[in-house]
Motif scaffolding. Structure first.
Motif, PDB file in Angstrom:
ATOM      1  N   LYS A  17       0.839  -1.208   0.000  1.00 49.13           N
ATOM      2  CA  LYS A  17       0.000   0.000   0.000  1.00 49.13           C
ATOM      3  C   LYS A  17       0.871   1.254   0.000  1.00 49.13           C
ATOM      4  O   LYS A  17       0.599   2.209  -0.722  1.00 49.13           O
ATOM      5  N   ARG A  18       1.937   1.240   0.810  1.00 51.61           N
ATOM      6  CA  ARG A  18       2.828   2.399   0.848  1.00 51.61           C
ATOM      7  C   ARG A  18       3.466   2.642  -0.514  1.00 51.61           C
ATOM      8  O   ARG A  18       3.553   3.782  -0.970  1.00 51.61           O
ATOM      9  N   LYS A  19       3.910   1.571  -1.147  1.00 50.69           N
ATOM     10  CA  LYS A  19       4.505   1.706  -2.475  1.00 50.69           C
ATOM     11  C   LYS A  19       3.492   2.238  -3.476  1.00 50.69           C
ATOM     12  O   LYS A  19       3.804   3.081  -4.316  1.00 50.69           O
ATOM     13  N   LEU A  20       2.272   1.720  -3.394  1.00 48.41           N
ATOM     14  CA  LEU A  20       1.216   2.172  -4.305  1.00 48.41           C
ATOM     15  C   LEU A  20       0.913   3.649  -4.099  1.00 48.41           C
ATOM     16  O   LEU A  20       0.818   4.411  -5.049  1.00 48.41           O
ATOM     17  N   TYR A  21       0.769   4.069  -2.825  1.00 49.32           N
ATOM     18  CA  TYR A  21       0.483   5.476  -2.545  1.00 49.32           C
ATOM     19  C   TYR A  21       1.638   6.380  -2.970  1.00 49.32           C
ATOM     20  O   TYR A  21       1.427   7.483  -3.465  1.00 49.32           O
ATOM     21  N   THR A  22       2.857   5.908  -2.794  1.00 50.11           N
ATOM     22  CA  THR A  22       4.008   6.680  -3.240  1.00 50.11           C
ATOM     23  C   THR A  22       4.001   6.840  -4.754  1.00 50.11           C
ATOM     24  O   THR A  22       4.221   7.931  -5.284  1.00 50.11           O
ATOM     25  N   SER A  23       3.699   5.752  -5.447  1.00 47.24           N
ATOM     26  CA  SER A  23       3.627   5.796  -6.906  1.00 47.24           C
ATOM     27  C   SER A  23       2.510   6.725  -7.369  1.00 47.24           C
ATOM     28  O   SER A  23       2.694   7.535  -8.282  1.00 47.24           O
ATOM     29  N   LEU A  24       1.352   6.610  -6.742  1.00 51.93           N
ATOM     30  CA  LEU A  24       0.225   7.483  -7.105  1.00 51.93           C
ATOM     31  C   LEU A  24       0.545   8.948  -6.826  1.00 51.93           C
ATOM     32  O   LEU A  24       0.182   9.833  -7.608  1.00 51.93           O
ATOM     33  N   ASN A  25       1.217   9.202  -5.721  1.00 58.96           N
ATOM     34  CA  ASN A  25       1.599  10.570  -5.385  1.00 58.96           C
ATOM     35  C   ASN A  25       2.555  11.148  -6.421  1.00 58.96           C
ATOM     36  O   ASN A  25       2.415  12.307  -6.840  1.00 58.96           O
ATOM     37  N   ASN A  26       3.513  10.341  -6.869  1.00 51.99           N
ATOM     38  CA  ASN A  26       4.445  10.795  -7.899  1.00 51.99           C
ATOM     39  C   ASN A  26       3.723  11.063  -9.222  1.00 51.99           C
ATOM     40  O   ASN A  26       3.998  12.048  -9.906  1.00 51.99           O
ATOM     41  N   GLN A  27       2.797  10.180  -9.573  1.00 53.06           N
ATOM     42  CA  GLN A  27       2.037  10.369 -10.811  1.00 53.06           C
ATOM     43  C   GLN A  27       1.176  11.624 -10.731  1.00 53.06           C
ATOM     44  O   GLN A  27       1.053  12.370 -11.707  1.00 53.06           O
ATOM     45  N   LEU A  28       0.587  11.872  -9.572  1.00 56.80           N
ATOM     46  CA  LEU A  28      -0.230  13.073  -9.389  1.00 56.80           C
ATOM     47  C   LEU A  28       0.615  14.329  -9.498  1.00 56.80           C
ATOM     48  O   LEU A  28       0.200  15.320 -10.102  1.00 56.80           O
ATOM     49  N   ALA A  29       1.812  14.294  -8.954  1.00 56.40           N
ATOM     50  CA  ALA A  29       2.714  15.453  -9.050  1.00 56.40           C
ATOM     51  C   ALA A  29       3.077  15.716 -10.508  1.00 56.40           C
ATOM     52  O   ALA A  29       3.088  16.870 -10.954  1.00 56.40           O
TER      53      ALA A  29
END
Length: 76
Positions: A17-29
């Motif tokens: 989940k942490r990896k997924l949220y980190t990836s999503l956060n990077n994509q959103l940025a």
């Protein structure tokens, strides 16, 4: 033995989940940055469209003037 497996699964899910949220956060940025670039590009495009319109009017009037001048020369 079962509790160790459950703890490992919970830990594994938490890590995923942490990896997924980190990836999503990077994509959103990146998306936000691209949207800002697109907004600036659209502003420049709007300015250019106004200038292209003015250029078209000027060009059209030159053609009309040239046509009129050529017709006047032919008639005389």
């Amino acid at each position: 033995m079962e509790t160790q497996q459950k703890e490992f699964i919970i830990f594994n899910n938490s890590t995923a989940k942490r990896k997924l949220y980190t990836s999503l956060n990077n994509q959103l940025a990146r998306l936000q940055q691209n949207m800002m670039i697109m907004e600036k590009t659209l502003e420049v495009t709007v300015d250019q469209l106004e200038n292209i319109g003015n250029f078209g009017v000027s060009h059209g009037s030159l053609f009309m003037t040239a046509n009129s001048a050529l017709r006047d020369d032919q008639g005389q």
